[in-house]
Design a protein around this motif. Structure first.
Motif, PDB file in Angstrom:
ATOM      1  N   VAL A  95       6.506  23.538  39.230  1.00 40.14           N
ATOM      2  CA  VAL A  95       5.303  24.031  38.562  1.00 40.14           C
ATOM      3  C   VAL A  95       5.459  25.513  38.234  1.00 40.14           C
ATOM      4  O   VAL A  95       5.911  26.299  39.060  1.00 40.14           O
ATOM      5  CB  VAL A  95       4.060  23.837  39.464  1.00 40.14           C
ATOM      6  CG1 VAL A  95       2.805  24.354  38.768  1.00 40.14           C
ATOM      7  CG2 VAL A  95       3.900  22.372  39.856  1.00 40.14           C
ATOM      8  N   LEU A 135       9.199  23.954  29.799  1.00 41.76           N
ATOM      9  CA  LEU A 135       8.617  22.622  29.636  1.00 41.76           C
ATOM     10  C   LEU A 135       9.380  21.824  28.582  1.00 41.76           C
ATOM     11  O   LEU A 135       9.707  20.653  28.777  1.00 41.76           O
ATOM     12  CB  LEU A 135       7.149  22.724  29.224  1.00 41.76           C
ATOM     13  CG  LEU A 135       6.123  23.023  30.310  1.00 41.76           C
ATOM     14  CD1 LEU A 135       4.750  23.237  29.672  1.00 41.76           C
ATOM     15  CD2 LEU A 135       6.045  21.913  31.339  1.00 41.76           C
ATOM     16  N   GLN A 141       7.918  20.809  35.253  1.00 44.03           N
ATOM     17  CA  GLN A 141       7.178  19.605  34.871  1.00 44.03           C
ATOM     18  C   GLN A 141       5.735  19.898  34.496  1.00 44.03           C
ATOM     19  O   GLN A 141       5.135  19.180  33.705  1.00 44.03           O
ATOM     20  CB  GLN A 141       7.221  18.597  36.025  1.00 44.03           C
ATOM     21  CG  GLN A 141       8.619  18.061  36.307  1.00 44.03           C
ATOM     22  CD  GLN A 141       8.855  17.849  37.786  1.00 44.03           C
ATOM     23  OE1 GLN A 141       9.095  18.799  38.529  1.00 44.03           O
ATOM     24  NE2 GLN A 141       8.779  16.604  38.241  1.00 44.03           N
ATOM     25  N   ILE A 142       5.187  20.953  35.088  1.00 44.56           N
ATOM     26  CA  ILE A 142       3.792  21.330  34.837  1.00 44.56           C
ATOM     27  C   ILE A 142       3.713  22.836  34.634  1.00 44.56           C
ATOM     28  O   ILE A 142       4.371  23.613  35.329  1.00 44.56           O
ATOM     29  CB  ILE A 142       2.886  20.932  36.023  1.00 44.56           C
ATOM     30  CG1 ILE A 142       2.707  19.422  36.094  1.00 44.56           C
ATOM     31  CG2 ILE A 142       1.522  21.622  35.930  1.00 44.56           C
ATOM     32  CD1 ILE A 142       1.832  18.837  34.991  1.00 44.56           C
ATOM     33  N   SER A 143       2.886  23.240  33.690  1.00 45.54           N
ATOM     34  CA  SER A 143       2.623  24.662  33.463  1.00 45.54           C
ATOM     35  C   SER A 143       1.123  24.915  33.570  1.00 45.54           C
ATOM     36  O   SER A 143       0.321  24.223  32.936  1.00 45.54           O
ATOM     37  CB  SER A 143       3.122  25.081  32.078  1.00 45.54           C
ATOM     38  OG  SER A 143       2.623  26.359  31.722  1.00 45.54           O
ATOM     39  N   SER A 155      -2.158  19.314  26.814  1.00 48.01           N
ATOM     40  CA  SER A 155      -2.845  20.167  27.784  1.00 48.01           C
ATOM     41  C   SER A 155      -4.218  19.609  28.133  1.00 48.01           C
ATOM     42  O   SER A 155      -4.806  18.838  27.377  1.00 48.01           O
ATOM     43  CB  SER A 155      -2.999  21.594  27.238  1.00 48.01           C
ATOM     44  OG  SER A 155      -3.826  21.603  26.087  1.00 48.01           O
ATOM     45  N   ILE A 266      -3.644  22.915  32.371  1.00 47.37           N
ATOM     46  CA  ILE A 266      -2.308  22.437  32.705  1.00 47.37           C
ATOM     47  C   ILE A 266      -1.669  21.919  31.425  1.00 47.37           C
ATOM     48  O   ILE A 266      -2.331  21.332  30.575  1.00 47.37           O
ATOM     49  CB  ILE A 266      -2.325  21.338  33.785  1.00 47.37           C
ATOM     50  CG1 ILE A 266      -3.217  20.161  33.373  1.00 47.37           C
ATOM     51  CG2 ILE A 266      -2.749  21.899  35.116  1.00 47.37           C
ATOM     52  CD1 ILE A 266      -3.009  18.931  34.233  1.00 47.37           C
ATOM     53  N   TRP A 268       1.957  19.991  29.746  1.00 43.78           N
ATOM     54  CA  TRP A 268       3.161  19.235  30.076  1.00 43.78           C
ATOM     55  C   TRP A 268       3.801  18.681  28.809  1.00 43.78           C
ATOM     56  O   TRP A 268       3.203  18.672  27.733  1.00 43.78           O
ATOM     57  CB  TRP A 268       2.837  18.110  31.053  1.00 43.78           C
ATOM     58  CG  TRP A 268       2.001  16.995  30.538  1.00 43.78           C
ATOM     59  CD1 TRP A 268       2.420  15.803  30.018  1.00 43.78           C
ATOM     60  CD2 TRP A 268       0.565  16.957  30.477  1.00 43.78           C
ATOM     61  NE1 TRP A 268       1.358  15.024  29.655  1.00 43.78           N
ATOM     62  CE2 TRP A 268       0.215  15.698  29.933  1.00 43.78           C
ATOM     63  CE3 TRP A 268      -0.448  17.844  30.843  1.00 43.78           C
ATOM     64  CZ2 TRP A 268      -1.118  15.336  29.724  1.00 43.78           C
ATOM     65  CZ3 TRP A 268      -1.767  17.479  30.645  1.00 43.78           C
ATOM     66  CH2 TRP A 268      -2.096  16.244  30.091  1.00 43.78           C
ATOM     67  N   ARG A 277       4.948  13.824  37.797  1.00 44.46           N
ATOM     68  CA  ARG A 277       4.063  14.668  36.976  1.00 44.46           C
ATOM     69  C   ARG A 277       2.804  13.919  36.577  1.00 44.46           C
ATOM     70  O   ARG A 277       1.694  14.467  36.624  1.00 44.46           O
ATOM     71  CB  ARG A 277       4.825  15.127  35.736  1.00 44.46           C
ATOM     72  CG  ARG A 277       3.994  15.963  34.747  1.00 44.46           C
ATOM     73  CD  ARG A 277       4.524  15.809  33.348  1.00 44.46           C
ATOM     74  NE  ARG A 277       4.416  14.443  32.884  1.00 44.46           N
ATOM     75  CZ  ARG A 277       5.184  13.927  31.917  1.00 44.46           C
ATOM     76  NH1 ARG A 277       6.108  14.651  31.344  1.00 44.46           N
ATOM     77  NH2 ARG A 277       5.001  12.652  31.538  1.00 44.46           N
ATOM     78  N   ILE A 281      -1.139  14.905  37.185  1.00 44.86           N
ATOM     79  CA  ILE A 281      -2.135  15.011  36.114  1.00 44.86           C
ATOM     80  C   ILE A 281      -3.348  14.143  36.432  1.00 44.86           C
ATOM     81  O   ILE A 281      -4.498  14.582  36.284  1.00 44.86           O
ATOM     82  CB  ILE A 281      -1.514  14.599  34.768  1.00 44.86           C
ATOM     83  CG1 ILE A 281      -0.441  15.618  34.353  1.00 44.86           C
ATOM     84  CG2 ILE A 281      -2.590  14.508  33.685  1.00 44.86           C
ATOM     85  CD1 ILE A 281       0.434  15.146  33.211  1.00 44.86           C
TER      86      ILE A 281
END
Length: 291
Positions: A95, A135, A141-143, A155, A266, A268, A277, A281
Motif C-alpha cells: 500500500v 500502480l 496494489q493500493i494507493s 478509485s 483508494i 487501484w 486487493r 477494497i
C-alpha cells in the motif's frame, strides 16, 4: 507419485485392516488393495504383511511411514494455503499513501488486518505521482491518494482534505486579515518533487486569491517542514491532515475562499487480477457503509 497412494498407505497403517481403512477413505477394499499394490510397485518393496486379523507393516513400511505422514501433512497444508492464496486470505498487500491519508490509511489497514491476519501489509509514504506509476506497473496494489485521477485506474472516495496555514503559536492570527499578517513572514514549502499534487493545489489557490508567495525555504519531507515552523522560521501551507503530525508550537489556520478542498480515496489498477486487493477494497466498502 500420487498423493492418494501415500494417504492410502498412512490410513491402512493407522487402521491395520483393509476393511476399516477403506471405510474411512470411502473406497472399496479392492480399490484400496490396488492403491497399495501400485505404491509398492512404485517403491520397489512390500509395505504390508496380511494376516488373519488384519495387516502389519513390513520393516520397509515401518521405516517409510514417518516420511509418508510428513508428506501427507505437508500436502494438506499446501491445499489449505493454496486455497487461502487463491481466495485472497493469505499473502502480501503493498500500500502507498501520502500526506492526506496519514490518518485514514492506518485506520483501514488496522481493521482489515483483524479480519485477515495472514495477510502481510506493507505501508510506504510515497509521492502521489509515484504511487500512480507504481500502480500501473503493479509494484503496489493500493494507493491512498487524491482523486480524481487521469489514468486508467479506479478509485473510491473515502474522505476529504483541505489547505491550511501552519504557523507558530506565538503569532496572533486574525482570520479576517491572514494575508496581512503573513506577508512579512518567510514562506516555506515542501519541494514540488516530493509533493507535486500539493504544489498544484496551492498554486490554484494562490491564483484565485491573486497572491504570489516568494519561497524562502524548502523541505524534502513534511516533518522537516513542520519542524521549521515549530522553530518559528516562517510559515507554510499544507494539508490540514498533517495536523496529526504537529508539534505543540504550531497552530493551523483554515484558508478563506475556494479551491482549498479535495477528495481523498483508494485507487487501484483493475487490469491486474488480485484477490487480496479485492478483499481490501470490499472491506473498505463495508466500513464506509457501516459508518
Amino acid at each position: 507419485m500420487d498423493i492418494d497412494l501415500i494417504k492410502a498407505f498412512c490410513k491402512l497403517a493407522e487402521k491395520g485392516h483393509y476393511g476399516l481403512a477403506s471405510q474411512v477413505l470411502f473406497i472399496s477394499q479392492s480399490a484400496l488393495t490396488k492403491k497399495i499394490q501400485r505404491l509398492e510397485k512404485d517403491i520397489g518393496c512390500k509395505l504390508f504383511e496380511r494376516g488373519i486379523r488384519g495387516t502389519r507393516l513390513t520393516k520397509a513400511g515401518t521405516i517409510l511411514l514417518p516420511e509418508a505422514k510428513r508428506l501427507e501433512n505437508n500436502f494438506d497444508t499446501f491445499k489449505v494455503l493454496s486455497k487461502n492464496v487463491s481466495s485472497g486470505k493469505c499473502g502480501q498487500l503493498k500500500v502507498g499513501y501520502g500526506i492526506s491519508s496519514y490518518q485514514i490509511a492506518p485506520k483501514y489497514i488496522y481493521s482489515f488486518k483483524k479480519n485477515y491476519p495472514d495477510i502481510h501489509v506493507t505501508l510506504d509514504d510515497i509521492p502521489s505521482y509515484k504511487q500512480v506509476n507504481m500502480l500501473l506497473e503493479g509494484r503496489i496494489q493500493i494507493s491512498f491518494n487524491r482523486i480524481p485521477i487521469s489514468h486508467s485506474l479506479v478509485s473510491i472516495p473515502i474522505g476529504t482534505d483541505r489547505l491550511a496555514i501552519a504557523i507558530h503559536n506565538s503569532i496572533i492570527i486574525d482570520d479576517h486579515h491572514i494575508f496581512d499578517i503573513i506577508k512579512d513572514l518567510d514562506y516555506m514549502r515542501l519541494t514540488e518533487e516530493r509533493g507535486p499534487g500539493l504544489a498544484i493545489q496551492i498554486k490554484k489557490y494562490l491564483d484565485e486569491v491573486n497572491l504570489n508567495l516568494y519561497v524562502v525555504r524548502e523541505a524534502k519531507d513534511i516533518l522537516t517542514l513542520l519542524s521549521m515552523v515549530a522553530a518559528n522560521m516562517g510559515y507554510t501551507i499544507i494539508p490540514l491532515s498533517a495536523k496529526l503530525l504537529t508539534l505543540d508550537q504550531i497552530q493551523y489556520i483554515d484558508l478563506p475562499y475556494f479551491n482549498t478542498k479535495w477528495d481523498v480515496g483508494i485507487i487501484w489498477n483493475k487490469s491486474i487480477n488480485d484477490p487480496i486487493r479485492d478483499n481490501f477494497i470490499e472491506h473498505i466498502k463495508e466500513e464506509l457503509c457501516n459508518n
